[in-house]
Write a protein that holds these residues in place. Structure first.
Motif, mmCIF file in Angstrom:
data_model
loop_
_atom_site.group_PDB
_atom_site.id
_atom_site.type_symbol
_atom_site.label_atom_id
_atom_site.label_comp_id
_atom_site.label_asym_id
_atom_site.label_seq_id
_atom_site.Cartn_x
_atom_site.Cartn_y
_atom_site.Cartn_z
ATOM 1 N N UNK A 1 0.843 -1.193 0.000
ATOM 2 C CA UNK A 1 0.000 0.000 0.000
ATOM 3 C C UNK A 1 0.882 1.250 0.000
ATOM 4 N N UNK A 2 0.254 2.372 -0.328
ATOM 5 C CA UNK A 2 1.017 3.604 -0.535
ATOM 6 C C UNK A 2 1.864 3.987 0.678
ATOM 7 N N UNK A 3 1.279 3.839 1.875
ATOM 8 C CA UNK A 3 2.048 4.292 3.042
ATOM 9 C C UNK A 3 3.282 3.433 3.262
ATOM 10 N N UNK A 4 3.155 2.142 2.912
ATOM 11 C CA UNK A 4 4.339 1.287 3.053
ATOM 12 C C UNK A 4 5.376 1.625 2.001
ATOM 13 N N UNK A 5 4.901 1.966 0.801
ATOM 14 C CA UNK A 5 5.834 2.377 -0.256
ATOM 15 C C UNK A 5 6.630 3.581 0.223
ATOM 16 N N UNK A 6 5.912 4.551 0.809
ATOM 17 C CA UNK A 6 6.578 5.787 1.241
ATOM 18 C C UNK A 6 7.550 5.502 2.383
ATOM 19 N N UNK A 7 7.058 4.804 3.413
ATOM 20 C CA UNK A 7 7.870 4.634 4.622
ATOM 21 C C UNK A 7 9.030 3.659 4.385
ATOM 22 N N UNK A 8 8.750 2.537 3.738
ATOM 23 C CA UNK A 8 9.775 1.494 3.636
ATOM 24 C C UNK A 8 10.680 1.661 2.423
ATOM 25 N N UNK A 9 10.164 2.285 1.352
ATOM 26 C CA UNK A 9 10.988 2.410 0.147
ATOM 27 C C UNK A 9 11.511 3.827 -0.034
ATOM 28 N N UNK A 10 10.572 4.788 -0.088
ATOM 29 C CA UNK A 10 10.992 6.160 -0.400
ATOM 30 C C UNK A 10 11.874 6.757 0.696
ATOM 31 N N UNK A 11 11.443 6.633 1.956
ATOM 32 C CA UNK A 11 12.239 7.205 3.042
ATOM 33 C C UNK A 11 13.640 6.605 3.066
ATOM 34 N N UNK A 12 13.689 5.286 2.808
ATOM 35 C CA UNK A 12 15.000 4.639 2.851
ATOM 36 C C UNK A 12 15.892 5.148 1.738
ATOM 37 N N UNK A 13 15.290 5.284 0.548
ATOM 38 C CA UNK A 13 16.084 5.747 -0.587
ATOM 39 C C UNK A 13 16.523 7.186 -0.391
ATOM 40 N N UNK A 14 15.718 7.977 0.327
ATOM 41 C CA UNK A 14 16.013 9.404 0.485
ATOM 42 C C UNK A 14 16.719 9.697 1.804
ATOM 43 N N UNK A 15 17.150 8.628 2.492
ATOM 44 C CA UNK A 15 17.646 8.795 3.866
ATOM 45 C C UNK A 15 18.765 9.827 3.976
ATOM 46 N N UNK A 16 19.765 9.727 3.106
ATOM 47 C CA UNK A 16 20.907 10.654 3.197
ATOM 48 C C UNK A 16 20.433 12.101 3.138
ATOM 49 N N UNK A 17 19.560 12.356 2.173
ATOM 50 C CA UNK A 17 19.090 13.723 1.976
ATOM 51 C C UNK A 17 18.293 14.217 3.164
ATOM 52 N N UNK A 18 17.442 13.357 3.703
ATOM 53 C CA UNK A 18 16.619 13.770 4.839
ATOM 54 C C UNK A 18 17.503 14.036 6.055
ATOM 55 N N UNK A 19 18.484 13.163 6.273
ATOM 56 C CA UNK A 19 19.411 13.366 7.393
ATOM 57 C C UNK A 19 20.160 14.689 7.223
ATOM 58 N N UNK A 20 20.564 14.981 5.972
ATOM 59 C CA UNK A 20 21.235 16.253 5.711
ATOM 60 C C UNK A 20 20.363 17.424 6.128
ATOM 61 N N UNK A 21 19.081 17.348 5.757
ATOM 62 C CA UNK A 21 18.161 18.423 6.112
ATOM 63 C C UNK A 21 18.083 18.600 7.616
ATOM 64 N N UNK A 22 18.008 17.483 8.344
ATOM 65 C CA UNK A 22 17.907 17.571 9.801
ATOM 66 C C UNK A 22 19.190 18.178 10.381
ATOM 67 N N UNK A 23 20.348 17.738 9.846
ATOM 68 C CA UNK A 23 21.610 18.283 10.354
ATOM 69 C C UNK A 23 21.700 19.789 10.090
ATOM 70 N N UNK A 24 21.271 20.202 8.896
ATOM 71 C CA UNK A 24 21.294 21.635 8.591
ATOM 72 C C UNK A 24 20.384 22.395 9.551
ATOM 73 N N UNK A 25 19.240 21.787 9.862
ATOM 74 C CA UNK A 25 18.314 22.422 10.792
ATOM 75 C C UNK A 25 18.948 22.541 12.176
ATOM 76 N N UNK A 26 19.625 21.469 12.620
ATOM 77 C CA UNK A 26 20.292 21.508 13.927
ATOM 78 C C UNK A 26 21.345 22.627 13.938
ATOM 79 N N UNK A 27 22.128 22.691 12.843
ATOM 80 C CA UNK A 27 23.173 23.718 12.771
ATOM 81 C C UNK A 27 22.565 25.111 12.822
ATOM 82 N N UNK A 28 21.416 25.266 12.194
ATOM 83 C CA UNK A 28 20.795 26.586 12.168
ATOM 84 C C UNK A 28 20.284 26.976 13.558
ATOM 85 N N UNK A 29 19.550 26.078 14.231
ATOM 86 C CA UNK A 29 18.912 26.488 15.482
ATOM 87 C C UNK A 29 19.904 26.545 16.639
ATOM 88 N N UNK A 30 21.001 25.796 16.551
ATOM 89 C CA UNK A 30 21.959 25.819 17.651
ATOM 90 C C UNK A 30 22.518 27.222 17.863
#
Lengths: 322, 299
Positions: free
Chosen positions: B196-225
């Motif tokens: 189903x769509x939610x599994x596609x997003x969570x198990x496939x898309x998030x995994x494939x995009x993991x590096x990019x998403x982590x980068x975004x979070x790190x940039x956010x941490x750097x900004x708010x710190x």
């Protein structure tokens, strides 16, 4: 492609048991999207409601009044709005040529191996916290301004009609011009990075044909790249302007903080953000002063919103606003 | 604007060879001048970064000592440290990221997977971009209005919320960009397996995009710190040891702000040490984020 999957009738009926999970996830995603809208809406509303007593008490005159007298409880926005606009515009005048030079260098002139390290250094300049710029400005730039630049300029321009007034006053080092310089340093990386990304979108064929006709690098930039990217370049500059308008900590350190408009660029002033940061601790909850500060915040939001909206519209065809 | 129309503006071929050679020389001289100016602009940019870093090291490194990390802030002249400010920054940055990241992730998912180019999605995208560049001091005022005034006092949690508001649009931007980069064939493969769509997003898309998403979070941490302005009206700062989220909480940037403007030499010295710590932390996080992304964005 996504629509095709979602609309595919063959997939849906056979997996009805998963519909609950799908529905929950979709609801979660949609409500998060709606939450962002609510967030910005309540941000505007809270500033407006907070500033309402001030708007009501002073009327429209609040925006145009240059008074700021906590003792008599008379407040006006004009001095800080003027300071915000003049520092930001001056900062752009300093930053745009430099940012353009950096973007030009990074896209057309720099050898391949240098592009990444130089580009990264410029981007890191954008990551330095604004309080650091404030300290650096206060302890490094201010002494340079007061000991060398300001006495030199005041001395040289003495007797020249308009300029001597524009650069008059005791060389304290702090003031509107110093704040503009710090702001310029802070927005250079934003504008340079946007310009570089925009310049990179010009199809190589266009540039190659111009080079083939015997154009120099500068002629290619002026006649091919800039006309092709004009709107987005302005959009990048507006993005920098948006940053400069709301900058708080760096400006607070160096602007000199005064409640009147100074005709000299060496004179002190204040901006909306700096007056809010400085006066807030002395504004008890529920007071007219606090309300005036929130009203100032509302005005700042309106100005930045307009600038950012224009920037986005101009950048949209070419880039995602980053 | 096409290339053919613009090149007509260039100087055409001159008939006289002497004139044309002179013209060519002039064009190349102008070109060299502008190239030199661009190199100078770039050098100025790099010198500015170097100047900031060297100033921080020169003024801050001398004050680094164990006491900075083990002592709390104290009255001037009594050898205090920055412990409460460091811990306060870690707590507020951590909780701010924890609150903001899931929301930002879901909004980014909505934009990339559900809303796409619908009017609602465009509105959300626009608003998120406005939030991304909105003056952070206004976010502080906003949280003050809804979270500090009604509940009768400055608190650590208000600071966390203000920082979370800053985190959201940063995570939204990178999450959407990264999800959109994923190849459709990957999604199709998952759907073809009956997911189903939610599994596609969570198990496939998030995994494939993991590096990019982590980068975004790190940039956010750097900004708010390193954010100061929103904390002035929310967590306020606290010169005593306190890790209670219900009371005012210290943070490095606010402490730097208070100390740098003071008249006491040892406080100013501590402000420089704090400035060095926060800058090194922020820049290191930033570089880490770039390294994490490097494999992805090869263009």
């Amino acid at each position: 492609m996504q629509q095709a999957i979602a609309a595919s009738p063959a997939v849906q009926p056979r997996h009805r048991r998963y519909d609950v999970g799908d529905a929950i996830f979709a609801l979660l995603a949609r409500s998060s999207g709606a939450f962002v809208l609510v967030l910005l809406g309540s941000l505007i509303l809270s500033l407006f409601v907070g500033g309402l007593p001030a708007f009501r008490h002073f009327g429209l005159g609040f925006v145009f009044s240059t008074d700021w007298d906590p003792v008599k409880q008379i407040f006006g926005a004009a001095v800080s709005v003027y300071g915000t606009l003049i520092t930001s515009v001056l900062a752009l005048m300093l930053a745009v040529p430099l940012a353009f030079g950096i973007a030009f260098y990074l896209t057309e002139l720099a050898p391949e191996w240098l592009r990444r390290p130089v580009g990264t250094s410029i981007e890191l300049l954008a990551a330095v916290p604004s309080i650091i710029y404030g300290m650096w400005g206060f302890f490094v730039i201010v002494p340079i301004m007061s000991q060398y630049i300001q006495p030199f300029v005041i001395d040289r321009l003495d007797g020249i009609p308009v300029l001597q007034d524009l650069f008059a006053g005791p060389p304290f080092g702090t003031g509107i011009l110093t704040a503009s310089i710090i702001l310029a340093v802070m927005v250079i990386p934003f504008i340079a990075a946007t310009m570089r990304d925009v310049f990179d979108t010009v199809p190589a064929v266009f540039k190659e044909s111009a080079y083939g006709l015997g154009c120099t690098t500068w002629e290619v930039m002026r006649s091919i790249v800039l006309p092709y990217t004009r709107a987005s370049v302005v959009g990048g500059i507006m993005l920098g302007l948006g940053r400069a308008l709301g900058e708080t900590m760096a400006v607070t350190f160096v602007i000199g903080n005064t409640d009147r408009i100074s005709s000299s660029l060496f004179g002190p002033g204040n901006t909306i953000a700096s007056i809010v940061a400085l006066e807030f601790p002395e504004s008890p909850a529920g007071s007219l002063k606090l309300s005036s500060l929130l009203a100032l915040g509302f005005i700042l939001f309106v100005i930045s919103f307009i600038v950012l909206a224009i920037s986005r519209i101009l950048l949209k065809p070419r880039l995602k606003v980053g | 604007m096409s290339a053919t129309t613009t090149t007509t503006a260039l100087p055409g071929p001159a008939k006289n060879p002497v004139v044309s050679r002179a013209l060519g020389r002039r064009r190349h001289r102008l070109n060299r001048l502008i190239e030199a100016l661009c190199v100078i602009a770039t050098i100025i940019g790099i010198l500015l970064l170097a100047s900031i870093l060297l100033t921080l090291i020169w003024r801050g490194a001398g004050g680094l000592s164990i006491a900075v990390f083990t002592q709390t802030t104290r009255p001037p002249g009594s050898n205090g440290g920055l412990l409460n400010a460091i811990v306060g920054t870690l707590i507020q940055t951590g909780i701010g990221t924890l609150i903001g990241t899931p929301i930002g992730l879901m909004v980014g998912t909505y934009l990339a997977e559900y809303g796409r180019n619908s009017p609602m999605a465009n509105a959300v995208r626009f608003v998120s971009d406005v939030l991304l560049s909105a003056p952070s001091i206004l976010i502080g005022l906003f949280i003050y209005q809804i979270c500090v005034e009604p509940f009768g006092g400055f608190s650590g949690i208000a600071g966390c919320l203000a920082l979370a508001v800053i985190v959201i649009p940063i995570v939204v931007r990178t999450t959407e960009d990264m999800l959109r980069l994923i190849a459709p064939s990957l999604r199709e493969a998952a759907v073809a397996l009956g997911a189903p769509k939610w599994k596609v997003i969570v198990l496939v898309c998030y995994r494939a995009a993991k590096d990019g998403i982590v980068t975004g979070i790190l940039l956010a941490v750097a900004r708010i710190a390193g954010e100061t302005a929103p904390l002035l009206f929310t967590s306020l700062g606290n010169l005593n040891w306190s890790i209670s989220l219900a009371r005012p909480m210290a943070s490095l940037p606010v402490t730097i702000y208070q100390y740098a403007g003071s008249a006491f030499d040892d406080w100013v010295q501590l402000a420089w040490v704090g400035a060095l710590l926060i800058t090194v932390g922020v820049l290191a996080t930033n570089i880490l984020a770039r390294v994490a992304l490097r494999g992805r964005r090869t263009s």
